[in-house]
Design a protein around this motif. Structure first.
Motif, PDB file in Angstrom:
ATOM      1  N   LEU A 191      42.725  29.298  21.556  1.00 22.66           N
ATOM      2  CA  LEU A 191      43.637  28.654  20.615  1.00 22.66           C
ATOM      3  C   LEU A 191      43.670  27.139  20.807  1.00 22.66           C
ATOM      4  O   LEU A 191      44.710  26.503  20.687  1.00 22.66           O
ATOM      5  N   ASP A 192      42.509  26.586  21.155  1.00 20.51           N
ATOM      6  CA  ASP A 192      42.312  25.137  21.262  1.00 20.51           C
ATOM      7  C   ASP A 192      43.162  24.494  22.368  1.00 20.51           C
ATOM      8  O   ASP A 192      43.619  23.366  22.222  1.00 20.51           O
ATOM      9  N   GLN A 193      43.322  25.182  23.480  1.00 17.93           N
ATOM     10  CA  GLN A 193      44.047  24.605  24.614  1.00 17.93           C
ATOM     11  C   GLN A 193      43.124  23.612  25.332  1.00 17.93           C
ATOM     12  O   GLN A 193      42.138  23.998  25.947  1.00 17.93           O
ATOM     13  N   ARG A 194      43.484  22.345  25.255  1.00 16.25           N
ATOM     14  CA  ARG A 194      42.594  21.276  25.723  1.00 16.25           C
ATOM     15  C   ARG A 194      42.326  21.297  27.222  1.00 16.25           C
ATOM     16  O   ARG A 194      41.282  20.836  27.674  1.00 16.25           O
ATOM     17  N   ALA A 195      43.254  21.839  27.990  1.00 18.04           N
ATOM     18  CA  ALA A 195      43.062  21.873  29.445  1.00 18.04           C
ATOM     19  C   ALA A 195      41.775  22.598  29.817  1.00 18.04           C
ATOM     20  O   ALA A 195      41.141  22.279  30.832  1.00 18.04           O
ATOM     21  N   ILE A 196      41.364  23.548  28.994  1.00 19.95           N
ATOM     22  CA  ILE A 196      40.176  24.342  29.309  1.00 19.95           C
ATOM     23  C   ILE A 196      38.917  23.489  29.274  1.00 19.95           C
ATOM     24  O   ILE A 196      38.038  23.629  30.126  1.00 19.95           O
ATOM     25  N   GLU A 197      38.825  22.602  28.324  1.00 17.98           N
ATOM     26  CA  GLU A 197      37.622  21.766  28.242  1.00 17.98           C
ATOM     27  C   GLU A 197      37.714  20.543  29.141  1.00 17.98           C
ATOM     28  O   GLU A 197      36.697  19.999  29.567  1.00 17.98           O
ATOM     29  N   ARG A 198      38.915  20.110  29.466  1.00 17.44           N
ATOM     30  CA  ARG A 198      39.062  18.913  30.304  1.00 17.44           C
ATOM     31  C   ARG A 198      38.859  19.201  31.786  1.00 17.44           C
ATOM     32  O   ARG A 198      38.447  18.330  32.540  1.00 17.44           O
ATOM     33  N   ALA A 199      39.176  20.407  32.220  1.00 17.68           N
ATOM     34  CA  ALA A 199      38.974  20.764  33.625  1.00 17.68           C
ATOM     35  C   ALA A 199      37.474  20.827  33.918  1.00 17.68           C
ATOM     36  O   ALA A 199      36.702  21.314  33.094  1.00 17.68           O
ATOM     37  N   PRO A 200      37.034  20.367  35.091  1.00 16.49           N
ATOM     38  CA  PRO A 200      35.603  20.411  35.401  1.00 16.49           C
ATOM     39  C   PRO A 200      35.066  21.825  35.570  1.00 16.49           C
ATOM     40  O   PRO A 200      33.890  22.083  35.320  1.00 16.49           O
ATOM     41  N   VAL A 201      35.929  22.758  35.989  1.00 17.15           N
ATOM     42  CA  VAL A 201      35.520  24.151  36.163  1.00 17.15           C
ATOM     43  C   VAL A 201      36.631  25.055  35.632  1.00 17.15           C
ATOM     44  O   VAL A 201      37.819  24.792  35.854  1.00 17.15           O
ATOM     45  N   VAL A 202      36.224  26.107  34.922  1.00 15.86           N
ATOM     46  CA  VAL A 202      37.169  27.112  34.439  1.00 15.86           C
ATOM     47  C   VAL A 202      36.733  28.459  34.995  1.00 15.86           C
ATOM     48  O   VAL A 202      35.581  28.879  34.801  1.00 15.86           O
ATOM     49  N   PHE A 203      37.638  29.126  35.685  1.00 12.72           N
ATOM     50  CA  PHE A 203      37.354  30.442  36.241  1.00 12.72           C
ATOM     51  C   PHE A 203      37.796  31.508  35.246  1.00 12.72           C
ATOM     52  O   PHE A 203      38.810  31.352  34.567  1.00 12.72           O
ATOM     53  N   LEU A 204      37.020  32.562  35.162  1.00 16.06           N
ATOM     54  CA  LEU A 204      37.321  33.690  34.281  1.00 16.06           C
ATOM     55  C   LEU A 204      37.420  34.945  35.128  1.00 16.06           C
ATOM     56  O   LEU A 204      36.488  35.274  35.873  1.00 16.06           O
ATOM     57  N   LEU A 205      38.555  35.627  35.019  1.00 17.82           N
ATOM     58  CA  LEU A 205      38.737  36.922  35.671  1.00 17.82           C
ATOM     59  C   LEU A 205      38.663  38.014  34.618  1.00 17.82           C
ATOM     60  O   LEU A 205      39.337  37.934  33.575  1.00 17.82           O
ATOM     61  N   THR A 206      37.835  39.006  34.876  1.00 19.43           N
ATOM     62  CA  THR A 206      37.699  40.144  33.967  1.00 19.43           C
ATOM     63  C   THR A 206      37.928  41.432  34.754  1.00 19.43           C
ATOM     64  O   THR A 206      37.925  41.431  35.989  1.00 19.43           O
ATOM     65  N   ALA A 207      38.105  42.527  34.020  1.00 19.44           N
ATOM     66  CA  ALA A 207      38.266  43.836  34.661  1.00 19.44           C
ATOM     67  C   ALA A 207      37.353  44.849  34.002  1.00 19.44           C
ATOM     68  O   ALA A 207      37.202  44.864  32.776  1.00 19.44           O
ATOM     69  N   VAL A 208      36.763  45.684  34.831  1.00 22.93           N
ATOM     70  CA  VAL A 208      36.027  46.863  34.366  1.00 22.93           C
ATOM     71  C   VAL A 208      36.942  48.047  34.682  1.00 22.93           C
ATOM     72  O   VAL A 208      36.947  48.573  35.799  1.00 22.93           O
ATOM     73  N   TYR A 209      37.736  48.439  33.698  1.00 24.72           N
ATOM     74  CA  TYR A 209      38.781  49.439  33.937  1.00 24.72           C
ATOM     75  C   TYR A 209      38.216  50.770  34.412  1.00 24.72           C
ATOM     76  O   TYR A 209      38.871  51.502  35.161  1.00 24.72           O
ATOM     77  N   GLY A 210      37.012  51.088  34.000  1.00 25.88           N
ATOM     78  CA  GLY A 210      36.407  52.360  34.384  1.00 25.88           C
ATOM     79  C   GLY A 210      36.297  52.551  35.881  1.00 25.88           C
ATOM     80  O   GLY A 210      36.244  53.689  36.370  1.00 25.88           O
ATOM     81  N   ARG A 211      36.271  51.467  36.630  1.00 27.58           N
ATOM     82  CA  ARG A 211      36.182  51.596  38.090  1.00 27.58           C
ATOM     83  C   ARG A 211      37.452  52.191  38.689  1.00 27.58           C
ATOM     84  O   ARG A 211      37.403  52.804  39.745  1.00 27.58           O
ATOM     85  N   THR A 212      38.588  51.984  38.024  1.00 28.73           N
ATOM     86  CA  THR A 212      39.842  52.537  38.551  1.00 28.73           C
ATOM     87  C   THR A 212      40.322  53.758  37.757  1.00 28.73           C
ATOM     88  O   THR A 212      40.934  54.649  38.328  1.00 28.73           O
ATOM     89  N   THR A 213      40.054  53.799  36.462  1.00 28.61           N
ATOM     90  CA  THR A 213      40.535  54.937  35.676  1.00 28.61           C
ATOM     91  C   THR A 213      39.804  56.221  36.053  1.00 28.61           C
ATOM     92  O   THR A 213      40.346  57.316  35.866  1.00 28.61           O
ATOM     93  N   GLY A 214      38.593  56.121  36.598  1.00 32.48           N
ATOM     94  CA  GLY A 214      37.892  57.317  37.048  1.00 32.48           C
ATOM     95  C   GLY A 214      38.678  58.071  38.106  1.00 32.48           C
ATOM     96  O   GLY A 214      38.631  59.299  38.172  1.00 32.48           O
ATOM     97  N   ARG A 215      39.419  57.351  38.931  1.00 35.16           N
ATOM     98  CA  ARG A 215      40.227  57.992  39.973  1.00 35.16           C
ATOM     99  C   ARG A 215      41.678  58.160  39.555  1.00 35.16           C
ATOM    100  O   ARG A 215      42.311  59.169  39.862  1.00 35.16           O
ATOM    101  N   TYR A 216      42.228  57.147  38.849  1.00 33.27           N
ATOM    102  CA  TYR A 216      43.666  57.132  38.594  1.00 33.27           C
ATOM    103  C   TYR A 216      44.040  57.387  37.139  1.00 33.27           C
ATOM    104  O   TYR A 216      45.215  57.272  36.777  1.00 33.27           O
TER     105      TYR A 216
END
Length: 200
Positions: free
Chosen positions: A114-139
Motif C-alpha cells: 500500500l505504498d509504505q515508503r519505509a519499505i523502499e527507503r530501508a537498505p534491507v527488508v526482511f520477509l517472514l513467510t510460513a509453510v503451514y503444511g509443516r505444522t498442520t500435518g501434526r496439529y
C-alpha cells in the motif's frame, strides 16, 4: 544450486554491549531511514536472531510448536556492504544465504504494501513467510495459529536485535499477499506474514 548462489555468513556474535532490559527500553518502530547501507555482519546478526540455530538438535532462537519450524526468512537487499543487491533466502542449518534473484524487490514490496515508503527507503527488508503444511500435518488447523505465533516470536527477536545494533526497524503486516507471493516467487503453500524494513 550453484556455489556462486550460496553465501556462507560470518558466525553470529553471542554477546553484546547492552542488557536485555536496555534493549527492550530502546526498541521502537522506526519508519524513517538514512541512506547508509547495512553491513554483512549486521544482516547476519539479524537473520540469526530471527531464526538462527542455537542447539545441536537444530533448535532455533524462536520457539516452534513441535520444533517443526514452518517459517522461512528472506532478505530483500538494496544497499549492503559486502553483499550484492538481490533477494536471498536464509538457510538456518547452514547459516548461509541462498541467492534467489539479483533484483532489488523493495520497490515491488512497497507497491504491494500500500505504498509504505519505509519499505523502499530501508537498505534491507526482511520477509517472514510460513509453510503451514509443516505444522498442520501434526496439529491440524491449529497448526496455522502456531505458525503465526512463531512469526511473532521471530519478528520480535529481529526487532530486538536491530535495537541492540542501534538500527531502526518496523514490522509491517498490511500488504496484498498475492503481490508479495508473486514478487518473491514463493512456493505453492507458502504464505507471507511480515515485512520488516531495517536501517540506520
Amino acid at each position: 544450486m550453484a556455489a556462486a548462489d550460496r553465501i556462507r555468513l560470518p558466525p553470529p556474535r553471542y554477546s553484546g554491549v547492552f542488557s536485555l532490559e536496555e534493549i527492550l527500553l530502546a526498541r521502537r518502530s522506526q519508519r524513517t531511514f538514512g541512506r547508509e547501507p547495512l553491513t554483512v555482519d549486521e544482516i547476519t546478526q539479524l537473520l540469526w536472531a530471527a531464526q538462527g540455530v542455537t542447539h545441536p538438535n537444530g533448535y532455533r532462537t524462536a520457539p516452534s510448536a513441535g520444533a517443526l519450524y514452518p517459517l522461512e526468512t528472506y532478505a530483500a537487499v538494496g544497499h549492503a556492504v559486502g553483499l550484492a543487491a538481490g533477494f536471498y533466502r536464509y538457510d538456518p542449518a547452514a547459516h548461509a544465504l541462498e541467492r534467489r534473484s539479483g533484483e532489488d524487490l523493495r520497490p515491488a514490496f512497497r507497491r504491494a504494501a500500500l505504498d509504505q515508503r519505509a519499505i523502499e527507503r530501508a537498505p534491507v527488508v526482511f520477509l517472514l513467510t510460513a509453510v503451514y503444511g509443516r505444522t498442520t500435518g501434526r496439529y491440524g488447523e491449529r497448526g496455522v495459529r502456531y505458525a503465526i505465533l512463531e512469526a511473532g516470536h521471530a519478528a520480535q527477536n529481529l526487532c530486538l536485535q536491530a535495537a541492540a545494533l542501534d538500527l531502526g526497524s518496523v514490522l509491517i503486516g498490511a500488504f496484498r499477499d498475492g503481490e508479495i507471493r508473486e514478487a518473491a516467487s514463493l512456493a505453492p503453500g507458502e504464505e507471507p506474514l511480515y515485512l520488516a524494513p531495517v536501517g540506520k
